[in-house]
Design a protein around this motif. Structure first.
Motif, PDB file in Angstrom:
ATOM      1  N   GLN A   1     -22.832   3.042   6.881  1.00 44.78           N
ATOM      2  CA  GLN A   1     -24.101   4.352   6.907  1.00 44.78           C
ATOM      3  C   GLN A   1     -23.678   4.016   8.611  1.00 44.78           C
ATOM      4  O   GLN A   1     -24.535   5.209   8.624  1.00 44.78           O
ATOM      5  CB  GLN A   1     -25.382   1.924   7.294  1.00 44.78           C
ATOM      6  CG  GLN A   1     -25.601   2.039   5.890  1.00 44.78           C
ATOM      7  CD  GLN A   1     -26.307   0.617   5.792  1.00 44.78           C
ATOM      8  OE1 GLN A   1     -27.506   0.946   5.308  1.00 44.78           O
ATOM      9  NE2 GLN A   1     -26.524  -0.371   7.358  1.00 44.78           N
ATOM     10  N   ALA A   2     -22.967   3.800   9.298  1.00 47.91           N
ATOM     11  CA  ALA A   2     -23.170   4.411  11.157  1.00 47.91           C
ATOM     12  C   ALA A   2     -22.158   5.684  10.504  1.00 47.91           C
ATOM     13  O   ALA A   2     -22.101   6.753  11.391  1.00 47.91           O
ATOM     14  CB  ALA A   2     -21.914   3.042  11.415  1.00 47.91           C
TER      15      ALA A   2
ATOM     16  N   GLN B   1     -22.039  -1.535   5.879  1.00 47.30           N
ATOM     17  CA  GLN B   1     -22.735  -1.391   7.747  1.00 47.30           C
ATOM     18  C   GLN B   1     -21.999  -0.229   8.340  1.00 47.30           C
ATOM     19  O   GLN B   1     -22.445   0.937   8.698  1.00 47.30           O
ATOM     20  CB  GLN B   1     -23.452  -2.395   8.348  1.00 47.30           C
ATOM     21  CG  GLN B   1     -24.308  -3.028   7.138  1.00 47.30           C
ATOM     22  CD  GLN B   1     -24.040  -4.492   8.102  1.00 47.30           C
ATOM     23  OE1 GLN B   1     -23.485  -5.392   8.709  1.00 47.30           O
ATOM     24  NE2 GLN B   1     -25.659  -5.366   7.914  1.00 47.30           N
ATOM     25  N   HIS B   2     -20.725  -0.492   7.668  1.00 43.98           N
ATOM     26  CA  HIS B   2     -19.576   0.603   8.924  1.00 43.98           C
ATOM     27  C   HIS B   2     -19.595   2.052   7.961  1.00 43.98           C
ATOM     28  O   HIS B   2     -19.525   3.119   9.046  1.00 43.98           O
ATOM     29  CB  HIS B   2     -18.268   0.078   8.463  1.00 43.98           C
ATOM     30  CG  HIS B   2     -17.152   1.379   8.749  1.00 43.98           C
ATOM     31  ND1 HIS B   2     -17.200   1.055  10.612  1.00 43.98           N
ATOM     32  CD2 HIS B   2     -16.518   1.500   7.497  1.00 43.98           C
ATOM     33  CE1 HIS B   2     -15.831   2.368  10.699  1.00 43.98           C
ATOM     34  NE2 HIS B   2     -15.333   2.699   9.369  1.00 43.98           N
TER      35      HIS B   2
ATOM     36  N   GLN C   1     -24.474   7.851   8.384  1.00 43.62           N
ATOM     37  CA  GLN C   1     -26.060   8.429   8.656  1.00 43.62           C
ATOM     38  C   GLN C   1     -26.908   8.273   7.674  1.00 43.62           C
ATOM     39  O   GLN C   1     -27.567   9.120   7.429  1.00 43.62           O
ATOM     40  CB  GLN C   1     -25.291   9.600   9.786  1.00 43.62           C
ATOM     41  CG  GLN C   1     -24.949   9.658  10.483  1.00 43.62           C
ATOM     42  CD  GLN C   1     -24.624   9.092  12.102  1.00 43.62           C
ATOM     43  OE1 GLN C   1     -26.722   9.422  12.291  1.00 43.62           O
ATOM     44  NE2 GLN C   1     -24.874   8.467  12.633  1.00 43.62           N
TER      45      GLN C   1
END
Lengths: 272, 611
Positions: free
Chosen positions: B567-568, B564-565, B571
């Motif tokens: 992904q941020a 998730q980290h 993008q």
């Protein structure tokens, strides 16, 4: 099922009484139940204890379950006293017809016998209901320190309270094992009495083993908490009698003394 | 090596329990520094609990047995000093919160050990709020311990230990029965006590991620021997040790090790999420991240159109095996355990039911087994209302393996235990024998058929109960917390059995807190909270539903939080479930000509300390 669910340890005036005041209540109620033989007085006593139980938030279902369980016993009491209590029974309200073999004409149901049976039922109910009133409304630690204040050795007091704590756990264990057996296809509801007894006997193995494991776990946990059973310890809750406790103790003792005096001098409380 | 700074000294310790065939601990030598946070890891049966108990004299003073060597704590010999005197220096927190809380209120629980130590009343009254504040339980003095959640109970046990102001706090698997949030709270509390108050902590656990986060040093025990002692970074990076001792390293370790094998230069393998984020940032210029074209491992985790990658429900419906429609239930004390729950499980599905302690998971299972009757709504089993069926009838269709195998063992041999239900169900002798053989074989218990079930380890006892349930040939199997208290190998073995049953066409439901173990086994997750179903989705979707998970005290597995980290930052969507899947999204960036060719000379993965 936990201790807290049967009684209520903090949220009633009765629960807040010192254990010694409750013990006095227990002693006086028990003494009165045996002192009085009048159905009216024992009935009032049982009713009073029942009301106090409800005021102390002891669950009505718990009290009624005990009553239901004892119903056959009470019926037996009424029958035996009604028919065969010859020491009090005089006034026949029903007599077996003469043509009945063996008992015809001699078997009599007496009014006094029935009344005596009712008195014994009230006496039994008093004794049964006064226990939750005093024990279940008392926090186990308050109970332990109360017993210690009464000069009972700490080790015995703690063992007593630990045993009381263990009982609900044991019931939970039985319930969980029975459930596990039903989940293994055991249809208890379709079994005869003998088969059921065999099944219940099988409860013993996991129950005893479970109890042993649990008691050792508790022993280890207690040891790790520096518990040695030594009387050389301090108490967070110091059992101190307050005005309300003194009032209850005084009232109870006065009631007992008064009842004794009336019984001896005026015969009040005798079976009549 | 012995110096005055050591608070615990274990020298040549060997120990054998009474009636045990072999020693549980062999020649252990260990010195623990004042203020150290020491983690003990090792497979089940390695001797972790026994070592913990030896530190406060319970072994051998209560258990008896043969004790060799010497253990001293704060200079006191743990064999010669009575336990209650040792308790002034060492306090202990056990695995099961239920058996260590011995009084009837939070306040009394904290006071009890102090009363035993004859601490003056005024001092006890001073320490109670202090200890409760330290574990964030202040304001709950008057509560009965049974009113607390699992995590709170364990924190209360820690508060009671802390109030004794011990120099050493020993915790034996303190989080194994807690939901992830409860577990996180306990570790955070212990960490704070260690760093703020300087209390020496000794903590045995299977929770790799948390130990890596908080411990200064780890001790690896196996078969009663001390195999290694090192920092979490170095110990968890030793793939050989991990493999040999059936241990699971933190997920980020596996991820970076796989990356190393794929040709990415990883200077130091991180062991915590924070370190992993830091390492990833440093690696970014040298790597390329690409989202998976199709969900990685989708053929394994989303079979037969149970759900799609996007989270939609497949149109290819299978017959419904079990369904609940608007089911509500409240316990006699007023707790609303289920509030209008609707759920449909199709035949041949493998689903997990997850949620915080007290979310209603067990109540839901009990409704399916007709152990409880719904106050409202209906529960249907193969189209029949379960309320019209006897529990014993349901048992032949739904097999239930509970968390505690000991309450499900009634006979004196493994074979008799497996045959127990068949006798009562009136199965003919020949068929019964065949079913027993089949179940024993499936569970790998043939060699132990004559053994007493209680003489086996807990993991094996769970297998005996599973074999007994399987002998009834149910179509649906429900496992309640099957991996609790199991080491990684034991957990994988049990889940392997559930997988084999699923592949043979059975419907499998697993109630669990161990989210990290379930990818590759389960297809679908039902997330519960406060008696409601918060989300019912394919596993991949549920594991990335961060807010829903947090709302019911769950934490996504560590690798998902790393993804998730990423992904941020990148993008892009990285809907992965395992370290291997995440590593598959990354490859070394093609190098310019003056650099060596990619992957050709990737250095070996280093095993450095924490940055």
């Amino acid at each position: 099922m936990t201790w807290r669910r049967i009684g209520s340890v903090t949220d009633s005036p009765l629960a807040r009484l010192d254990f010694r005041a409750k013990l006095t209540l227990l002693f006086v109620a028990t003494s009165l139940a045996f002192l009085w033989e009048s159905p009216l007085l024992t009935g009032c006593l049982a009713l009073l204890i029942l009301i106090l139980n409800l005021l102390a938030h002891v669950r009505a279902s718990y009290l009624s379950r005990g009553l239901l369980f004892l119903l056959p016993f009470f019926a037996l009491l009424l029958i035996t006293h009604g028919f065969w209590n010859t020491s009090v029974g005089h006034t026949a309200i029903w007599t077996a017809p003469r043509e009945w073999p063996l008992v015809g004409g001699s078997l009599r149901l007496t009014r006094e016998g029935l009344a005596y049976g009712v008195m014994v039922i009230f006496r039994t109910l008093t004794l049964i209901w006064v226990t939750p009133l005093t024990i279940f409304t008392t926090d186990l630690n308050a109970l332990t320190s109360g017993l210690v204040q009464l000069r009972l050795p700490y080790q015995i007091a703690f063992t007593f309270s630990a045993t009381l704590r263990f009982v609900p756990l044991l019931f939970e264990e039985i319930q969980s094992i029975t459930q596990a057996q039903r989940l293994r296809g055991l249809a208890l509801e379709r079994m005869g009495l003998w088969q059921r007894l065999v099944v219940y006997s099988r409860l013993a193995v996991p129950l005893i083993l479970g109890a042993m494991v649990r008691s050792q776990q508790i022993e280890v946990a207690l040891a790790a908490k520096a518990f040695s059973g030594s009387p050389e310890r301090t108490y967070l809750h110091q059992s101190r009698l307050r005005v309300s406790d003194y009032v209850i103790i005084a009232l109870c003792l006065a009631l007992l003394a008064g009842a004794l005096w009336l019984r001896v001098t005026r015969g009040i409380g005798r079976f009549a | 090596m012995i110096g005055p700074e050591f608070i615990v000294r274990v020298e040549d310790l060997s120990y054998q329990y009474p009636r045990s065939a072999s020693p549980v601990l062999r020649d252990i030598n260990l010195h623990i520094r004042k203020g150290e946070f020491l983690g003990i890891v090792g497979p089940t049966g390695a001797g972790k609990t026994t070592l913990c108990l030896a530190l406060n004299g319970i072994v051998p003073q209560i258990h008896g047995g043969r004790f060799f060597g010497r253990v001293t704590l704060a200079g006191l010999d743990t064999v010669e000093t009575p336990i209650h005197r040792l308790a002034q220096h060492v306090a202990m927190v056990f695995q099961d919160p239920e058996t260590q809380l011995v009084t009837n209120s939070v306040e009394d629980e904290v006071a009890f050990p102090l009363e035993n130590l004859s601490i003056p009343r005024e001092e006890i009254m001073r320490r109670i709020p202090w200890a409760l504040r330290a574990v964030r339980l202040d304001g709950k003095q008057a509560k009965h311990p049974s009113e607390l959640s699992g995590g709170e109970k364990q924190r209360l046990a820690i508060a009671a230990a802390l109030a004794m102001q011990p120099e050493v706090l020993v915790l034996d698997e303190p989080t194994s029965q807690l939901d992830p949030q409860g577990s996180h709270e306990v570790f955070a509390t212990v960490h704070e006590l260690n760093s703020r108050l300087g209390i020496t902590v000794v903590l045995a656990s299977h929770a790799s991620e948390e130990l890596a986060e908080h411990a200064d040093r780890l001790v690896l025990l196996a078969r009663g021997e001390l195999v290694a002692t090192d920092t979490p970074a170095r110990l968890f990076s030793q793939a050989q040790w991990m493999e040999q001792n059936a241990l699971r390293p933190p997920q980020v370790v596996t991820f970076f090790q796989v990356l190393g094998k794929r040709g990415v230069r990883v200077p130091t393998v991180p062991v915590t999420l924070a370190e992993a984020i830091h390492t990833y940032a440093a690696l970014r210029p040298a790597i390329e991240v690409r989202p998976p074209l199709s969900p990685p491992g989708s053929e394994k985790t989303l079979p037969d159109g149970v759900g799609s990658f996007e989270g939609g429900v497949s149109s290819r419906e299978r017959p419904v095996a079990l369904s609940l429609q608007d089911v509500a239930y409240a316990y006699p004390d007023g707790t609303r355990a289920l509030q209008g729950v609707s759920l449909s499980v199709q035949r041949g599905e493998y689903a997990i039911i997850i949620g915080q302690n007290g979310a209603g998971k067990t109540t839901l299972v009990k409704q399916c087994l007709h152990l409880l009757e719904p106050a409202a709504g209906t529960v249907m089993l193969n189209g029949q209302d379960v309320c019209r069926l006897q529990v014993s009838e349901i048992a032949q269709r739904v097999g239930f393996v509970s968390q505690n195998p000991d309450n499900q063992i009634f006979t004196s041999s493994v074979e008799a235990e497996v045959a127990f239900a068949l006798r009562h169900l009136g199965i003919p002798k020949g068929e019964s024998q065949a079913r027993v053989e089949e179940s024993l074989l499936l569970m790998g218990l043939t060699l132990w058929r004559k053994s007493h079930p209680l003489s086996l380890s807990k993991g094996d006892r769970a297998r005996v109960v599973t074999a007994a349930v399987l002998a009834m040939r149910p179509d649906i199997l429900i496992f309640d917390e099957p991996t609790t208290g199991q080491d990684y190998a034991g957990a994988r073995r049990i889940l392997g059995v559930s997988q084999a049953l699923h592949r043979s066409g059975k419907t499998v439901l697993v109630v669990t807190h161990h989210l990290h173990l379930m990818p590759g086994y389960a297809e679908r997750a039902v997330i519960m909270g406060k008696g409601l179903i918060l989300l019912d989705a394919p596993l991949r979707v549920a594991y990335h539903a961060d807010e829903v998970l947090r709302s019911t005290h769950l934490l996504a597995p560590q690798i998902i939080r790393l993804a998730q980290h990423m992904q941020a930052i990148e993008q892009m969507q990285l809907p992965i479930m395992t370290p291997e899947e995440l590593a598959a999204c990354i490859r070394p960036r093609p190098q310019s000509p003056r650099h060596p060719p990619p992957g050709a000379a990737a250095p070996p993965v280093a095993t450095g300390g924490r940055p």
